[in-house]
Scaffold this motif. Structure first.
Motif, PDB file in Angstrom:
ATOM      1  N   ARG A   9       0.821  -1.206   0.000  1.00  0.00           N
ATOM      2  CA  ARG A   9       0.000   0.000   0.000  1.00  0.00           C
ATOM      3  C   ARG A   9       0.857   1.258   0.000  1.00  0.00           C
ATOM      4  O   ARG A   9       0.565   2.224  -0.717  1.00  0.00           O
ATOM      5  N   LEU A  10       1.915   1.243   0.788  1.00  0.00           N
ATOM      6  CA  LEU A  10       2.815   2.397   0.824  1.00  0.00           C
ATOM      7  C   LEU A  10       3.496   2.608  -0.526  1.00  0.00           C
ATOM      8  O   LEU A  10       3.681   3.752  -0.964  1.00  0.00           O
ATOM      9  N   LEU A  11       3.833   1.511  -1.195  1.00  0.00           N
ATOM     10  CA  LEU A  11       4.452   1.615  -2.514  1.00  0.00           C
ATOM     11  C   LEU A  11       3.475   2.214  -3.522  1.00  0.00           C
ATOM     12  O   LEU A  11       3.857   3.059  -4.344  1.00  0.00           O
ATOM     13  N   HIS A  12       2.208   1.782  -3.457  1.00  0.00           N
ATOM     14  CA  HIS A  12       1.192   2.332  -4.348  1.00  0.00           C
ATOM     15  C   HIS A  12       0.987   3.823  -4.092  1.00  0.00           C
ATOM     16  O   HIS A  12       0.890   4.623  -5.030  1.00  0.00           O
ATOM     17  N   ILE A  13       0.933   4.197  -2.804  1.00  0.00           N
ATOM     18  CA  ILE A  13       0.755   5.610  -2.460  1.00  0.00           C
ATOM     19  C   ILE A  13       1.942   6.428  -2.954  1.00  0.00           C
ATOM     20  O   ILE A  13       1.775   7.515  -3.535  1.00  0.00           O
ATOM     21  N   TYR A  14       3.133   5.909  -2.731  1.00  0.00           N
ATOM     22  CA  TYR A  14       4.345   6.613  -3.166  1.00  0.00           C
ATOM     23  C   TYR A  14       4.368   6.764  -4.690  1.00  0.00           C
ATOM     24  O   TYR A  14       4.715   7.835  -5.210  1.00  0.00           O
ATOM     25  N   THR A  15       3.956   5.714  -5.410  1.00  0.00           N
ATOM     26  CA  THR A  15       3.926   5.768  -6.877  1.00  0.00           C
ATOM     27  C   THR A  15       2.971   6.844  -7.366  1.00  0.00           C
ATOM     28  O   THR A  15       3.299   7.623  -8.267  1.00  0.00           O
ATOM     29  N   TRP A  16       1.779   6.913  -6.766  1.00  0.00           N
ATOM     30  CA  TRP A  16       0.804   7.909  -7.182  1.00  0.00           C
ATOM     31  C   TRP A  16       1.245   9.329  -6.835  1.00  0.00           C
ATOM     32  O   TRP A  16       0.966  10.283  -7.572  1.00  0.00           O
ATOM     33  N   ILE A  17       1.951   9.482  -5.722  1.00  0.00           N
ATOM     34  CA  ILE A  17       2.484  10.803  -5.369  1.00  0.00           C
ATOM     35  C   ILE A  17       3.499  11.268  -6.419  1.00  0.00           C
ATOM     36  O   ILE A  17       3.476  12.432  -6.855  1.00  0.00           O
ATOM     37  N   ILE A  18       4.368  10.363  -6.866  1.00  0.00           N
ATOM     38  CA  ILE A  18       5.351  10.706  -7.885  1.00  0.00           C
ATOM     39  C   ILE A  18       4.672  11.036  -9.207  1.00  0.00           C
ATOM     40  O   ILE A  18       5.037  12.006  -9.892  1.00  0.00           O
ATOM     41  N   ILE A  19       3.646  10.245  -9.580  1.00  0.00           N
ATOM     42  CA  ILE A  19       2.924  10.513 -10.828  1.00  0.00           C
ATOM     43  C   ILE A  19       2.250  11.883 -10.774  1.00  0.00           C
ATOM     44  O   ILE A  19       2.312  12.661 -11.735  1.00  0.00           O
ATOM     45  N   LEU A  20       1.602  12.199  -9.641  1.00  0.00           N
ATOM     46  CA  LEU A  20       0.943  13.504  -9.501  1.00  0.00           C
ATOM     47  C   LEU A  20       1.953  14.637  -9.525  1.00  0.00           C
ATOM     48  O   LEU A  20       1.697  15.703 -10.118  1.00  0.00           O
ATOM     49  N   TRP A  21       3.099  14.426  -8.912  1.00  0.00           N
ATOM     50  CA  TRP A  21       4.142  15.466  -8.892  1.00  0.00           C
ATOM     51  C   TRP A  21       4.672  15.721 -10.298  1.00  0.00           C
ATOM     52  O   TRP A  21       4.868  16.877 -10.693  1.00  0.00           O
ATOM     53  N   LEU A  22       4.889  14.657 -11.063  1.00  0.00           N
ATOM     54  CA  LEU A  22       5.387  14.813 -12.427  1.00  0.00           C
ATOM     55  C   LEU A  22       4.332  15.416 -13.345  1.00  0.00           C
ATOM     56  O   LEU A  22       4.671  16.099 -14.316  1.00  0.00           O
ATOM     57  N   SER A  23       3.059  15.162 -13.041  1.00  0.00           N
ATOM     58  CA  SER A  23       1.978  15.665 -13.890  1.00  0.00           C
ATOM     59  C   SER A  23       1.545  17.079 -13.535  1.00  0.00           C
ATOM     60  O   SER A  23       0.825  17.713 -14.318  1.00  0.00           O
ATOM     61  N   SER A  24       1.957  17.580 -12.391  1.00  0.00           N
ATOM     62  CA  SER A  24       1.488  18.889 -11.935  1.00  0.00           C
ATOM     63  C   SER A  24       1.854  20.031 -12.887  1.00  0.00           C
ATOM     64  O   SER A  24       1.009  20.924 -13.115  1.00  0.00           O
ATOM     65  N   PRO A  25       3.061  20.080 -13.492  1.00  0.00           N
ATOM     66  CA  PRO A  25       3.327  21.178 -14.442  1.00  0.00           C
ATOM     67  C   PRO A  25       2.394  21.152 -15.647  1.00  0.00           C
ATOM     68  O   PRO A  25       1.965  22.217 -16.121  1.00  0.00           O
ATOM     69  N   ILE A  26       2.070  19.956 -16.139  1.00  0.00           N
ATOM     70  CA  ILE A  26       1.151  19.853 -17.271  1.00  0.00           C
ATOM     71  C   ILE A  26      -0.240  20.308 -16.864  1.00  0.00           C
ATOM     72  O   ILE A  26      -0.927  21.017 -17.620  1.00  0.00           O
ATOM     73  N   ALA A  27      -0.660  19.931 -15.648  1.00  0.00           N
ATOM     74  CA  ALA A  27      -1.977  20.340 -15.166  1.00  0.00           C
ATOM     75  C   ALA A  27      -2.063  21.861 -15.026  1.00  0.00           C
ATOM     76  O   ALA A  27      -3.078  22.476 -15.387  1.00  0.00           O
ATOM     77  N   VAL A  28      -1.002  22.477 -14.527  1.00  0.00           N
ATOM     78  CA  VAL A  28      -0.981  23.940 -14.391  1.00  0.00           C
ATOM     79  C   VAL A  28      -1.039  24.607 -15.761  1.00  0.00           C
ATOM     80  O   VAL A  28      -1.745  25.609 -15.956  1.00  0.00           O
ATOM     81  N   MET A  29      -0.289  24.061 -16.725  1.00  0.00           N
ATOM     82  CA  MET A  29      -0.305  24.616 -18.085  1.00  0.00           C
ATOM     83  C   MET A  29      -1.715  24.561 -18.670  1.00  0.00           C
ATOM     84  O   MET A  29      -2.205  25.557 -19.236  1.00  0.00           O
ATOM     85  N   ILE A  30      -2.382  23.435 -18.525  1.00  0.00           N
ATOM     86  CA  ILE A  30      -3.743  23.294 -19.055  1.00  0.00           C
ATOM     87  C   ILE A  30      -4.699  24.238 -18.338  1.00  0.00           C
ATOM     88  O   ILE A  30      -5.525  24.912 -18.968  1.00  0.00           O
ATOM     89  N   LEU A  31      -4.586  24.315 -17.006  1.00  0.00           N
ATOM     90  CA  LEU A  31      -5.490  25.148 -16.213  1.00  0.00           C
ATOM     91  C   LEU A  31      -5.395  26.623 -16.603  1.00  0.00           C
ATOM     92  O   LEU A  31      -6.413  27.295 -16.801  1.00  0.00           O
ATOM     93  N   PHE A  32      -4.159  27.128 -16.751  1.00  0.00           N
ATOM     94  CA  PHE A  32      -3.991  28.553 -17.023  1.00  0.00           C
ATOM     95  C   PHE A  32      -4.254  28.901 -18.489  1.00  0.00           C
ATOM     96  O   PHE A  32      -4.207  30.071 -18.852  1.00  0.00           O
ATOM     97  N   GLY A  33      -4.546  27.914 -19.305  1.00  0.00           N
ATOM     98  CA  GLY A  33      -5.050  28.199 -20.636  1.00  0.00           C
ATOM     99  C   GLY A  33      -6.494  28.671 -20.600  1.00  0.00           C
ATOM    100  O   GLY A  33      -7.008  29.213 -21.591  1.00  0.00           O
ATOM    101  N   PHE A  34      -7.156  28.490 -19.445  1.00  0.00           N
ATOM    102  CA  PHE A  34      -8.538  28.945 -19.254  1.00  0.00           C
ATOM    103  C   PHE A  34      -8.607  30.154 -18.325  1.00  0.00           C
ATOM    104  O   PHE A  34      -9.693  30.538 -17.898  1.00  0.00           O
ATOM    105  N   ASN A  35      -7.462  30.737 -18.012  1.00  0.00           N
ATOM    106  CA  ASN A  35      -7.424  31.846 -17.051  1.00  0.00           C
ATOM    107  C   ASN A  35      -7.829  33.165 -17.706  1.00  0.00           C
ATOM    108  O   ASN A  35      -7.259  33.572 -18.720  1.00  0.00           O
ATOM    109  N   ASP A  36      -8.809  33.825 -17.123  1.00  0.00           N
ATOM    110  CA  ASP A  36      -9.279  35.114 -17.649  1.00  0.00           C
ATOM    111  C   ASP A  36      -8.418  36.232 -17.055  1.00  0.00           C
ATOM    112  O   ASP A  36      -8.856  37.007 -16.204  1.00  0.00           O
ATOM    113  N   LYS A  37      -7.185  36.334 -17.528  1.00  0.00           N
ATOM    114  CA  LYS A  37      -6.221  37.267 -16.934  1.00  0.00           C
ATOM    115  C   LYS A  37      -6.567  38.704 -17.325  1.00  0.00           C
ATOM    116  O   LYS A  37      -7.057  38.986 -18.419  1.00  0.00           O
ATOM    117  N   LYS A  38      -6.261  39.624 -16.402  1.00  0.00           N
ATOM    118  CA  LYS A  38      -6.528  41.043 -16.638  1.00  0.00           C
ATOM    119  C   LYS A  38      -5.239  41.848 -16.793  1.00  0.00           C
ATOM    120  O   LYS A  38      -5.283  43.035 -17.122  1.00  0.00           O
TER     121      LYS A  38
END
Length: 261
Positions: A9-38
């Protein structure tokens, strides 16, 4: 037994944490493509909008840079796949004088830092009085991505059963017919993997391109140049679309490979 389950279980949790950490820059890039910046900066969330998708090509310089990157990546990938497939076939299937040196050069090109390769290519073009433009970028991208195609095709070739080609020749197939109907379909997953890797390396390269681009501006070069004044949300949208297309191609390739098996 409980200790083993807890460890799993700890290995699975650790694996998902690493996947989320590696995916976070892509998620931020996608999110701020919808940002209504002023303001000029696109670094804080100010509301949701689809405006930037509608105004995707409103910045002409950015559009030209993206087009340059796509054309350069496509042309360099085609050249790289053709040369790399032939070289991978030669290394994986045949014995010839200098094979060891060729293998060494292939892996040396992979391990060479981009800074060193960029400076070397710049010195080569300057000493040969070669004007730096899109053509020198294509040549450079072919040189640094060729080894990756060779390695993937060679890995596929060494697992190919030679008796399949022998059977085709025994049944009257020509050398070209055997390659086209037996060898090429068998190594196609390796060829496609090399092509995708080559395209990805080319379209997002900055270091080598910055040495040999001359007046040609590519997508990564434009983004770095725009950092001082603020990166527009269109960059996030373009990055999202490129990422999405890449994911779809990868899924399609995986589905096709599963159907073949």
């Amino acid at each position: 037994m409980r200790g083993t389950r807890l460890g799993d279980r700890l290995l699975h949790i650790y694996t998902w944490i690493i996947i989320l950490w590696l995916s976070s820059p892509i998620a931020v890039m996608i999110l701020f493509g919808f940002n209504d910046k002023k303001s000029k900066s696109n670094t804080s969330w100010q509301g949701f909008t689809l405006r930037w998708y509608a105004e995707l090509f409103d910045i002409s310089d950015l559009t030209v840079a993206l087009r340059n990157s796509l054309v350069i990546a496509a042309v360099s990938t085609i050249i790289t796949v053709v040369i790399g497939t032939m070289l991978g076939l030669a290394i994986g299937r045949h014995r010839f004088r200098g094979k060891g040196v060729t293998n060494f050069l292939v892996f040396a090109a992979i391990s060479t830092p981009e800074l060193v390769m960029g400076a070397s290519l710049l010195s080569l073009f300057v000493s040969g009085n070669v004007p730096r433009d899109a053509n020198t970028i294509i040549v450079s991208h072919v040189l640094f991505s060729l080894s990756f195609v060779v390695v993937t095709v060679r890995a596929r070739i060494v697992t190919l059963d030679p008796s399949l080609e022998e059977a085709a020749r025994d049944l009257g197939a020509t050398a070209w017919g055997t390659f086209r109907q037996v060898t090429l379909p068998s190594i196609m997953p390796g060829v496609m993997a090399g092509a995708m890797l080559s395209f990805a390396l080319s379209i997002d390269d900055y270091v080598v391109t910055s040495f040999v681009n001359g007046s040609t501006v590519t997508f990564p070069l434009w983004i770095v140049g725009a950092v001082k004044t603020g990166i527009p949300p269109q960059v996030n949208v373009m990055g999202t679309l490129i990422f999405g297309i890449g994911v779809l191609i990868a899924i399609g390739n995986a589905v096709a490979a599963r159907r073949r098996t």
